[in-house]
Enzyme design. Structure first.
Site, short mmCIF file in Angstrom:
data_model
loop_
_atom_site.label_atom_id
_atom_site.label_comp_id
_atom_site.label_asym_id
_atom_site.label_seq_id
_atom_site.Cartn_x
_atom_site.Cartn_y
_atom_site.Cartn_z
N CYS A 1 0.81 -1.22 0.00
CA CYS A 1 0.00 0.00 0.00
C CYS A 1 0.84 1.26 0.00
CB CYS A 1 -0.92 -0.01 1.21
SG CYS A 1 -1.72 -1.60 1.46
N HIS B 1 -3.37 7.97 5.43
CA HIS B 1 -3.48 6.63 4.86
C HIS B 1 -4.92 6.17 5.06
CE1 HIS B 1 -2.04 3.03 3.09
NE2 HIS B 1 -2.34 2.28 4.13
N GLU C 1 -2.71 5.64 13.18
CA GLU C 1 -2.30 6.82 12.40
C GLU C 1 -2.63 8.11 13.17
OE1 GLU C 1 -3.94 6.99 8.45
OE2 GLU C 1 -2.50 8.54 7.84
N LYS D 1 -9.76 7.82 0.61
CA LYS D 1 -10.12 6.42 0.32
C LYS D 1 -11.62 6.21 0.50
CE LYS D 1 -5.76 4.03 1.28
NZ LYS D 1 -4.87 5.09 1.79
N HIS E 1 -9.38 2.00 -1.72
CA HIS E 1 -7.94 1.79 -1.49
C HIS E 1 -7.33 1.19 -2.75
CE1 HIS E 1 -4.15 0.94 0.16
NE2 HIS E 1 -4.49 0.51 1.36
N PHE F 1 1.18 -2.84 4.60
CA PHE F 1 1.36 -4.16 5.19
C PHE F 1 2.83 -4.50 5.06
CE2 PHE F 1 -3.00 -6.47 4.81
CZ PHE F 1 -3.45 -5.75 5.89
#
Lengths: 402, 90
Positions: free
Chosen positions: A162, A294, A305, A326, A331, A390
C-alpha cells in the site's frame, strides 16, 4: 540540492477519468464506491469496490496494444498521457537520456494472472497467449511509459504494497533533487478488482461489506479501488526556463520500516516517517495545514495513524486537517498514494480540502479534524501524504504551495 | 462430526495446532490469549474452522468484539461453531 516541482498530473480512478473530474468529485464529496461488476461476483463475500466505470479499453487502445496492456498498464498510460500533455514536456536528446520513470504497483498485471490461471486450471486449457508474461510483469506499465515517451534514463517499478506509489514518488523526487535526473515521470497504478484479487483480501477479514468510513467510530474495514495517478516531477529551473505551469512543489520525504509485524501497523514506525518527512523537507510543524491520511477505514490503521500524528505534531495536531479520500475512491493498494497526492495538490493549489466521507460518529481514538463529509476551503502552505503498508513499510511525502 | 464431543475435540485440535501446543494443553475454559494466539493466528483459526466444518463464520477482524461470533474462550467458540452447524447444515 535542486528544487523539485510538479508540472503535470494525470489520473483515472473511480471518481473520474481525468484530474478535473476527480477534483470535482473530491470537492463535492462524491462516493465512487459501489457494487462490483466483475465475473463471479456472486462467489465473493465482498461485493463492493471503487471500480472504474464507463471505460472501454477499445476506445483508447488498438487490438495489438490491448494484447500487451493489462488493465493496470492501460490505467497507467491513460494517466501518463494526461500528465505529460499538461506538462508540455517532450523527451528528446540529453533530456530523454537522463529522465526516467519510477512507478509503484502491488499486484502488477493481476487481472492477466487471474484470467490465465482460470484458463489453465478451471477451463483446463493447455495453451495461453504468448504475451502473458510481458503483460503481467510488475514493470510492464513502467516500460510502456518509457517506450511511448522516449524516456531513457533510470526506470523501474517499486513494490511495497500500500505504500508502493509513495516509495516510487519519493525515489523519483530524490533523483531530481540530487541532480541525477532533470525530469521523472512517477506515480502508480493498480487493478486488483478481479475475482482472485478480492478473494485474497476477503481471507484477511479486514474488508467492509458496505462502505469505507475512515476515522468514524462505525468504521468496519477497507474497500478496494482501482486506477492510476501519474505526475511529472521536474527540476525547478528546467520548468521555469520552458515556462511550464507549476502545480505544487515537492519538498521532502521519509521512509521507515516498523520491523515488527506483517500486518499490524506501528505508531512508532508511522511517527518516524512523518517526523522524518518534516525534517527532510525543512518544514516546521506549524507549516503543515493538511495531511492526506493513509486512513484505510480499518480499526487498527486509523487509531494508530491518529496517535502517530498527535505524537509528532503535539498541540498543532488540533489545528491541522487530515482527511482520507479512500472513503471516495477506495484503497488503490499500490496506486493509492498517487491518486491521493491529487488531494494534496488540490489543497495547496486550489485551497480546497477533500473530505472524509461516510463519517458517522466520532471515535475518541481518532480525535483529529478529519474534514467530515463536506469539503472545506482553507489556505494551506504545506501538506503531507501518508502511506503505511502491510509489512510495516512506510513512506511520507511533503509538498508545499508554489 | 456434528455431535458436541467431536466439535469440541476438533476445535481444540485446530487451536492447539495454531498455538503450537498439544491438544491436551488446551482446555475449554481458556481464552485465545491464554493459549498465546494473536490476531493473525485468530484469523487462521477461523479459516481452519470454516474448512473443517464446512461452515461460514461471521467474523470481522476490524472489530472482533462486535462480531456475532463469540471468541472470548475456547468454550464460546465451540458453542458458536455448533450453532453455525445447526443453522447452516439444516
Amino acid at each position: 540540492m535542486k528544487r523539485v516541482v510538479i508540472t503535470g498530473a494525470g489520473t483515472i480512478n473511480a471518481l473520474g477519468h481525468d484530474v478535473p473530474s476527480t477534483f470535482e468529485a473530491m470537492r463535492e464529496g462524491r462516493c465512487g464506491i459501489g457494487p462490483l461488476d466483475i465475473r463471479d461476483v456472486d462467489r465473493l463475500g465482498i461485493k463492493i469496490g471503487g471500480q472504474v466505470h464507463g471505460y472501454e479499453p477499445e476506445e483508447r487502445f488498438n487490438r495489438q496494444q490491448i494484447a500487451l496492456y493489462d488493465r493496470y498498464t492501460q490505467f497507467t498510460l491513460i494517466a501518463a498521457e494526461e500528465a505529460i500533455q499538461q506538462s508540455g514536456i517532450r523527451f528528446e536528446g540529453e533530456l530523454a537520456a537522463t529522465s526516467g520513470v519510477i512507478l509503484g504497483t502491488s499486484g502488477g498485471g493481476l487481472t492477466t494472472q487471474d484470467e490465465n490461471y482460470r484458463a489453465v486450471y478451471e477451463e483446463g486449457k493447455n495453451r495461453v497467449h504468448p504475451f502473458v508474461v510481458p503483460k503481467l510483469m510488475n514493470n510492464a506499465a513502467c516500460s510502456h511509459v518509457s517506450m511511448q515517451y522516449n524516456i531513457k534514463g533510470p526506470s523501474f517499478t517499486v513494490a511495497s504494497a500500500c505504500a508502493s506509489s509513495n516509495h516510487a514518488m519519493a525515489q523519483a523526487f530524490s533523483f531530481v533533487r540530487s541532480g541525477m535526473a532533470p525530469v521523472m515521470v512517477t506515480g502508480g497504478s493498480e487493478s486488483m478488482l478481479c475475482f482472485g484479487g478480492i478473494k485474497a483480501w476477503e481471507g484477511l477479514r479486514v474488508m467492509s461489506k458496505d462502505a469505507c468510513r475512515p476515522f468514524s467510530a462505525t468504521r468496519n474495514g477497507m474497500v478496494q479501488g482501482e486506477g492510476a495517478g501519474i505526475f511529472v516531477f521536474e527540476e525547478f529551473e528546467h520548468a521555469k526556463a520552458r515556462g511550464a505551469e507549476i502545480l505544487a512543489e515537492v519538498v521532502g520525504y521519509a521512509m521507515s520500516s516498523d520491523a515488527a509485524d506483517i500486518v499490524m501497523p506501528s505508531k512508532q514506525g508511522a511517527a518516524r516517517a512523518i517526523s522524518g518527512a518534516l525534517k527532510n523537507s525543512g518544514l516546521n510543524k506549524s507549516d503543515v495545514g493538511y495531511i492526506n491520511a493513509h486512513g484505510t477505514g480499518t480499526a487498527a490503521n486509523d487509531k494508530t495513524e491518529s496517535a502517530a500524528v498527535a505524537d509528532v505534531f503535539g498541540t498543532h495536531a488540533d489545528k491541522l486537517m487530515m482527511s482520507s479520500t479512500k472513503s471516495m475512491h477506495g484503497h488503490l493498494i499500490g496506486g493509492t498514494g498517487a491518486v491521493e497526492l491529487l488531494a494534496c495538490i488540490m489543497a495547496l493549489k486550489d485551497g480546497i480540502i477533500a473530505p472524509t466521507i461516510g463519517y458517522e460518529e466520532p471515535d475518541p481514538e481518532c480525535a483529529l479534524d478529519v474534514v467530515p463529509n463536506v469539503a472545506r476551503e482553507a489556505k494551506v502552505k504545506a501538506a503531507l501524504s501518508n502511506a503505511f503498508a502491510f509489512g510495516g513499510l512506510n513512506a511520507v511525502l511533503a509538498l508545499q504551495k508554489f | 462430526m456434528t455431535d458436541q464431543a467431536n466439535v469440541t475435540e476438533k476445535v481444540i485440535e485446530i487451536i492447539a495446532e495454531q498455538a503450537v501446543l498439544e491438544p491436551s494443553d488446551v482446555s475449554v475454559d481458556m481464552s485465545l490469549e491464554d493459549v498465546g494466539i494473536d490476531s493473525l493466528g485468530l484469523v487462521e483459526c477461523i479459516f481452519a474452522i470454516e474448512e473443517a466444518f464446512d461452515i461460514s463464520v461471521p467474523f470481522n477482524a476490524n472489530d472482533p468484539q462486535e462480531s456475532d461470533f463469540d471468541i472470548s474462550s475456547v468454550a464460546s467458540i465451540v458453542t458458536g461453531v455448533e450453532q453455525l452447524i445447526r443453522e447452516q447444515k439444516s
